[in-house]
Design an enzyme around this catalytic site. Structure first.
Site, PDB file in Angstrom:
ATOM      1  N   GLY A  20      19.499  56.841  39.099  1.00 56.06           N
ATOM      2  CA  GLY A  20      20.688  55.987  39.082  1.00 56.06           C
ATOM      3  C   GLY A  20      20.685  54.862  38.061  1.00 56.06           C
ATOM      4  CB  SER A  21      18.992  54.161  34.859  1.00 60.81           C
ATOM      5  OG  SER A  21      19.319  55.205  33.982  1.00 60.81           O
ATOM      6  CG  MET A  98      20.312  66.590  38.776  1.00 58.03           C
ATOM      7  SD  MET A  98      20.539  66.488  36.994  1.00 58.03           S
ATOM      8  CE  MET A  98      19.433  67.788  36.489  1.00 58.03           C
ATOM      9  NE  ARG A  99      23.635  70.056  44.720  1.00 51.16           N
ATOM     10  CZ  ARG A  99      22.650  70.928  44.824  1.00 51.16           C
ATOM     11  NH1 ARG A  99      22.760  72.120  44.299  1.00 51.16           N
ATOM     12  NH2 ARG A  99      21.555  70.620  45.479  1.00 51.16           N
ATOM     13  CG  ASN A 115      28.287  65.005  33.082  1.00 54.53           C
ATOM     14  OD1 ASN A 115      27.536  64.372  33.847  1.00 54.53           O
ATOM     15  ND2 ASN A 115      27.819  65.981  32.320  1.00 54.53           N
ATOM     16  CG  HIS A 117      24.678  66.733  28.204  1.00 56.62           C
ATOM     17  ND1 HIS A 117      24.037  67.404  29.238  1.00 56.62           N
ATOM     18  CD2 HIS A 117      24.198  67.257  27.054  1.00 56.62           C
ATOM     19  CE1 HIS A 117      23.215  68.294  28.712  1.00 56.62           C
ATOM     20  NE2 HIS A 117      23.283  68.225  27.393  1.00 56.62           N
TER      21      HIS A 117
HETATM   22  C1  GRF Z   1      20.781  60.930  32.256  1.00 56.57           C
HETATM   23  O1  GRF Z   1      19.912  61.274  31.217  1.00 56.57           O
HETATM   24  C2  GRF Z   1      22.100  61.617  32.045  1.00 56.57           C
HETATM   25  O2  GRF Z   1      22.434  61.795  30.712  1.00 56.57           O
HETATM   26  C3  GRF Z   1      21.877  62.947  32.703  1.00 56.57           C
HETATM   27  O3  GRF Z   1      21.069  62.664  33.817  1.00 56.57           O
HETATM   28  C4  GRF Z   1      20.334  61.482  33.595  1.00 56.57           C
HETATM   29  C5  GRF Z   1      20.622  60.561  34.716  1.00 56.57           C
HETATM   30  O4  GRF Z   1      19.830  59.410  34.695  1.00 56.57           O
HETATM   31  N1  GRF Z   1      23.135  63.567  33.039  1.00 56.57           N
HETATM   32  P1  GRF Z   1      20.088  58.237  35.737  1.00 56.57           P
HETATM   33  O5  GRF Z   1      19.973  58.847  37.140  1.00 56.57           O
HETATM   34  O6  GRF Z   1      21.444  57.669  35.486  1.00 56.57           O
HETATM   35  O7  GRF Z   1      19.000  57.239  35.488  1.00 56.57           O
END
Ligand code: GRF
Length: 210
Positions: A20-21, A98-99, A115, A117
């Site tokens: 969740g950063s 992650m889905r 989203n 990426h």
């Molecule tokens: C990030 O690298 C984002 O680009 C990808 O998943 C990661 C999520 O990181 N989709 P966080 O949970 O927000 O720290």
């Protein structure tokens, strides 16, 4: 060309499966009045997601929906949509969710799901994008904020940020460099939406001056 949304304070839902950063970065941008929005709810498909804990610490409603309790992906997404509708959500923000997003969810929130990426799309879709970039040997990579459509990492691109790749980079060092950019362009993209500056024609997104 049509406007994605008229200017307004955005009601956001964050969907996260992990640490969740990006959620934290968005929430900080709101606190610092850089992003005109409020996070109404954080939903995770993983009970152990750190993102849930972070949301609770900030007094943001945090909900775990366990996929295993549903007979099918469509049933799970029906529940997800039902919960999201309770919060009058303008934009659903996938932040390490992650889905794959299925048709039930997509149809309920058409052009309302974004989203991020960790590559310069359309290169290196899917998992381990940073490793894919290193293995391929590109000299620059970065991150992409995009609207979500039925494909995997294929939706209309809102913003991208580029980072260089150095000879001594590892997956970790590149991931960290990209993440720093993610934490800038995700809330910025959302602010363009909140300011009514985002317009779409076919799959092209334009950010217009106010
Ligand atoms: C990030 O690298 C984002 O680009 C990808 O998943 C990661 C999520 O990181 N989709 P966080 O949970 O927000 O720290």
């Amino acid at each position: 060309m049509r406007q994605l949304m008229a200017a307004k304070r955005l009601n956001l839902a964050i969907l996260a499966s992990g640490r969740g950063s990006n959620f934290t970065a968005i929430s900080e941008a709101i606190s610092e009045n850089k992003l005109n929005a409020q996070i109404k709810v954080l939903i995770s498909d993983k009970a152990e997601a750190l993102a849930l804990e972070k949301a609770r610490d900030l007094n943001i409603k945090a909900i775990h929906i366990n996929l295993r309790n549903y007979a099918s992906m469509a049933d799970y997404e029906t529940e997800l949509v039902k919960r999201l509708k309770e919060f009058d959500i303008d934009m659903v923000v996938l932040a390490g969710y992650m889905r794959l997003v299925g048709t039930t969810f997509l149809q309920a929130f058409q052009n309302r799901i974004v989203n991020i990426h960790p590559s310069l799309l359309p290169a290196f879709k899917g998992l381990n994008a940073q490793k894919q970039a290193l293995d391929y040997g590109v000299k620059y990579s970065g991150c992409t904020v995009h609207l979500v459509d039925e494909g995997m990492d294929t939706g209309p691109i809102i913003m991208q940020s580029v980072v260089p790749i150095y000879n001594d980079d590892t997956e970790e060092s590149l991931t960290a460099r990209i993440l720093e950019e993610e934490h800038k362009i995700y809330w910025q993209s959302l602010q363009f939406i909140a300011a009514g500056q985002l317009y779409i024609r076919d799959r092209q997104v334009f950010i217009l001056e106010k």
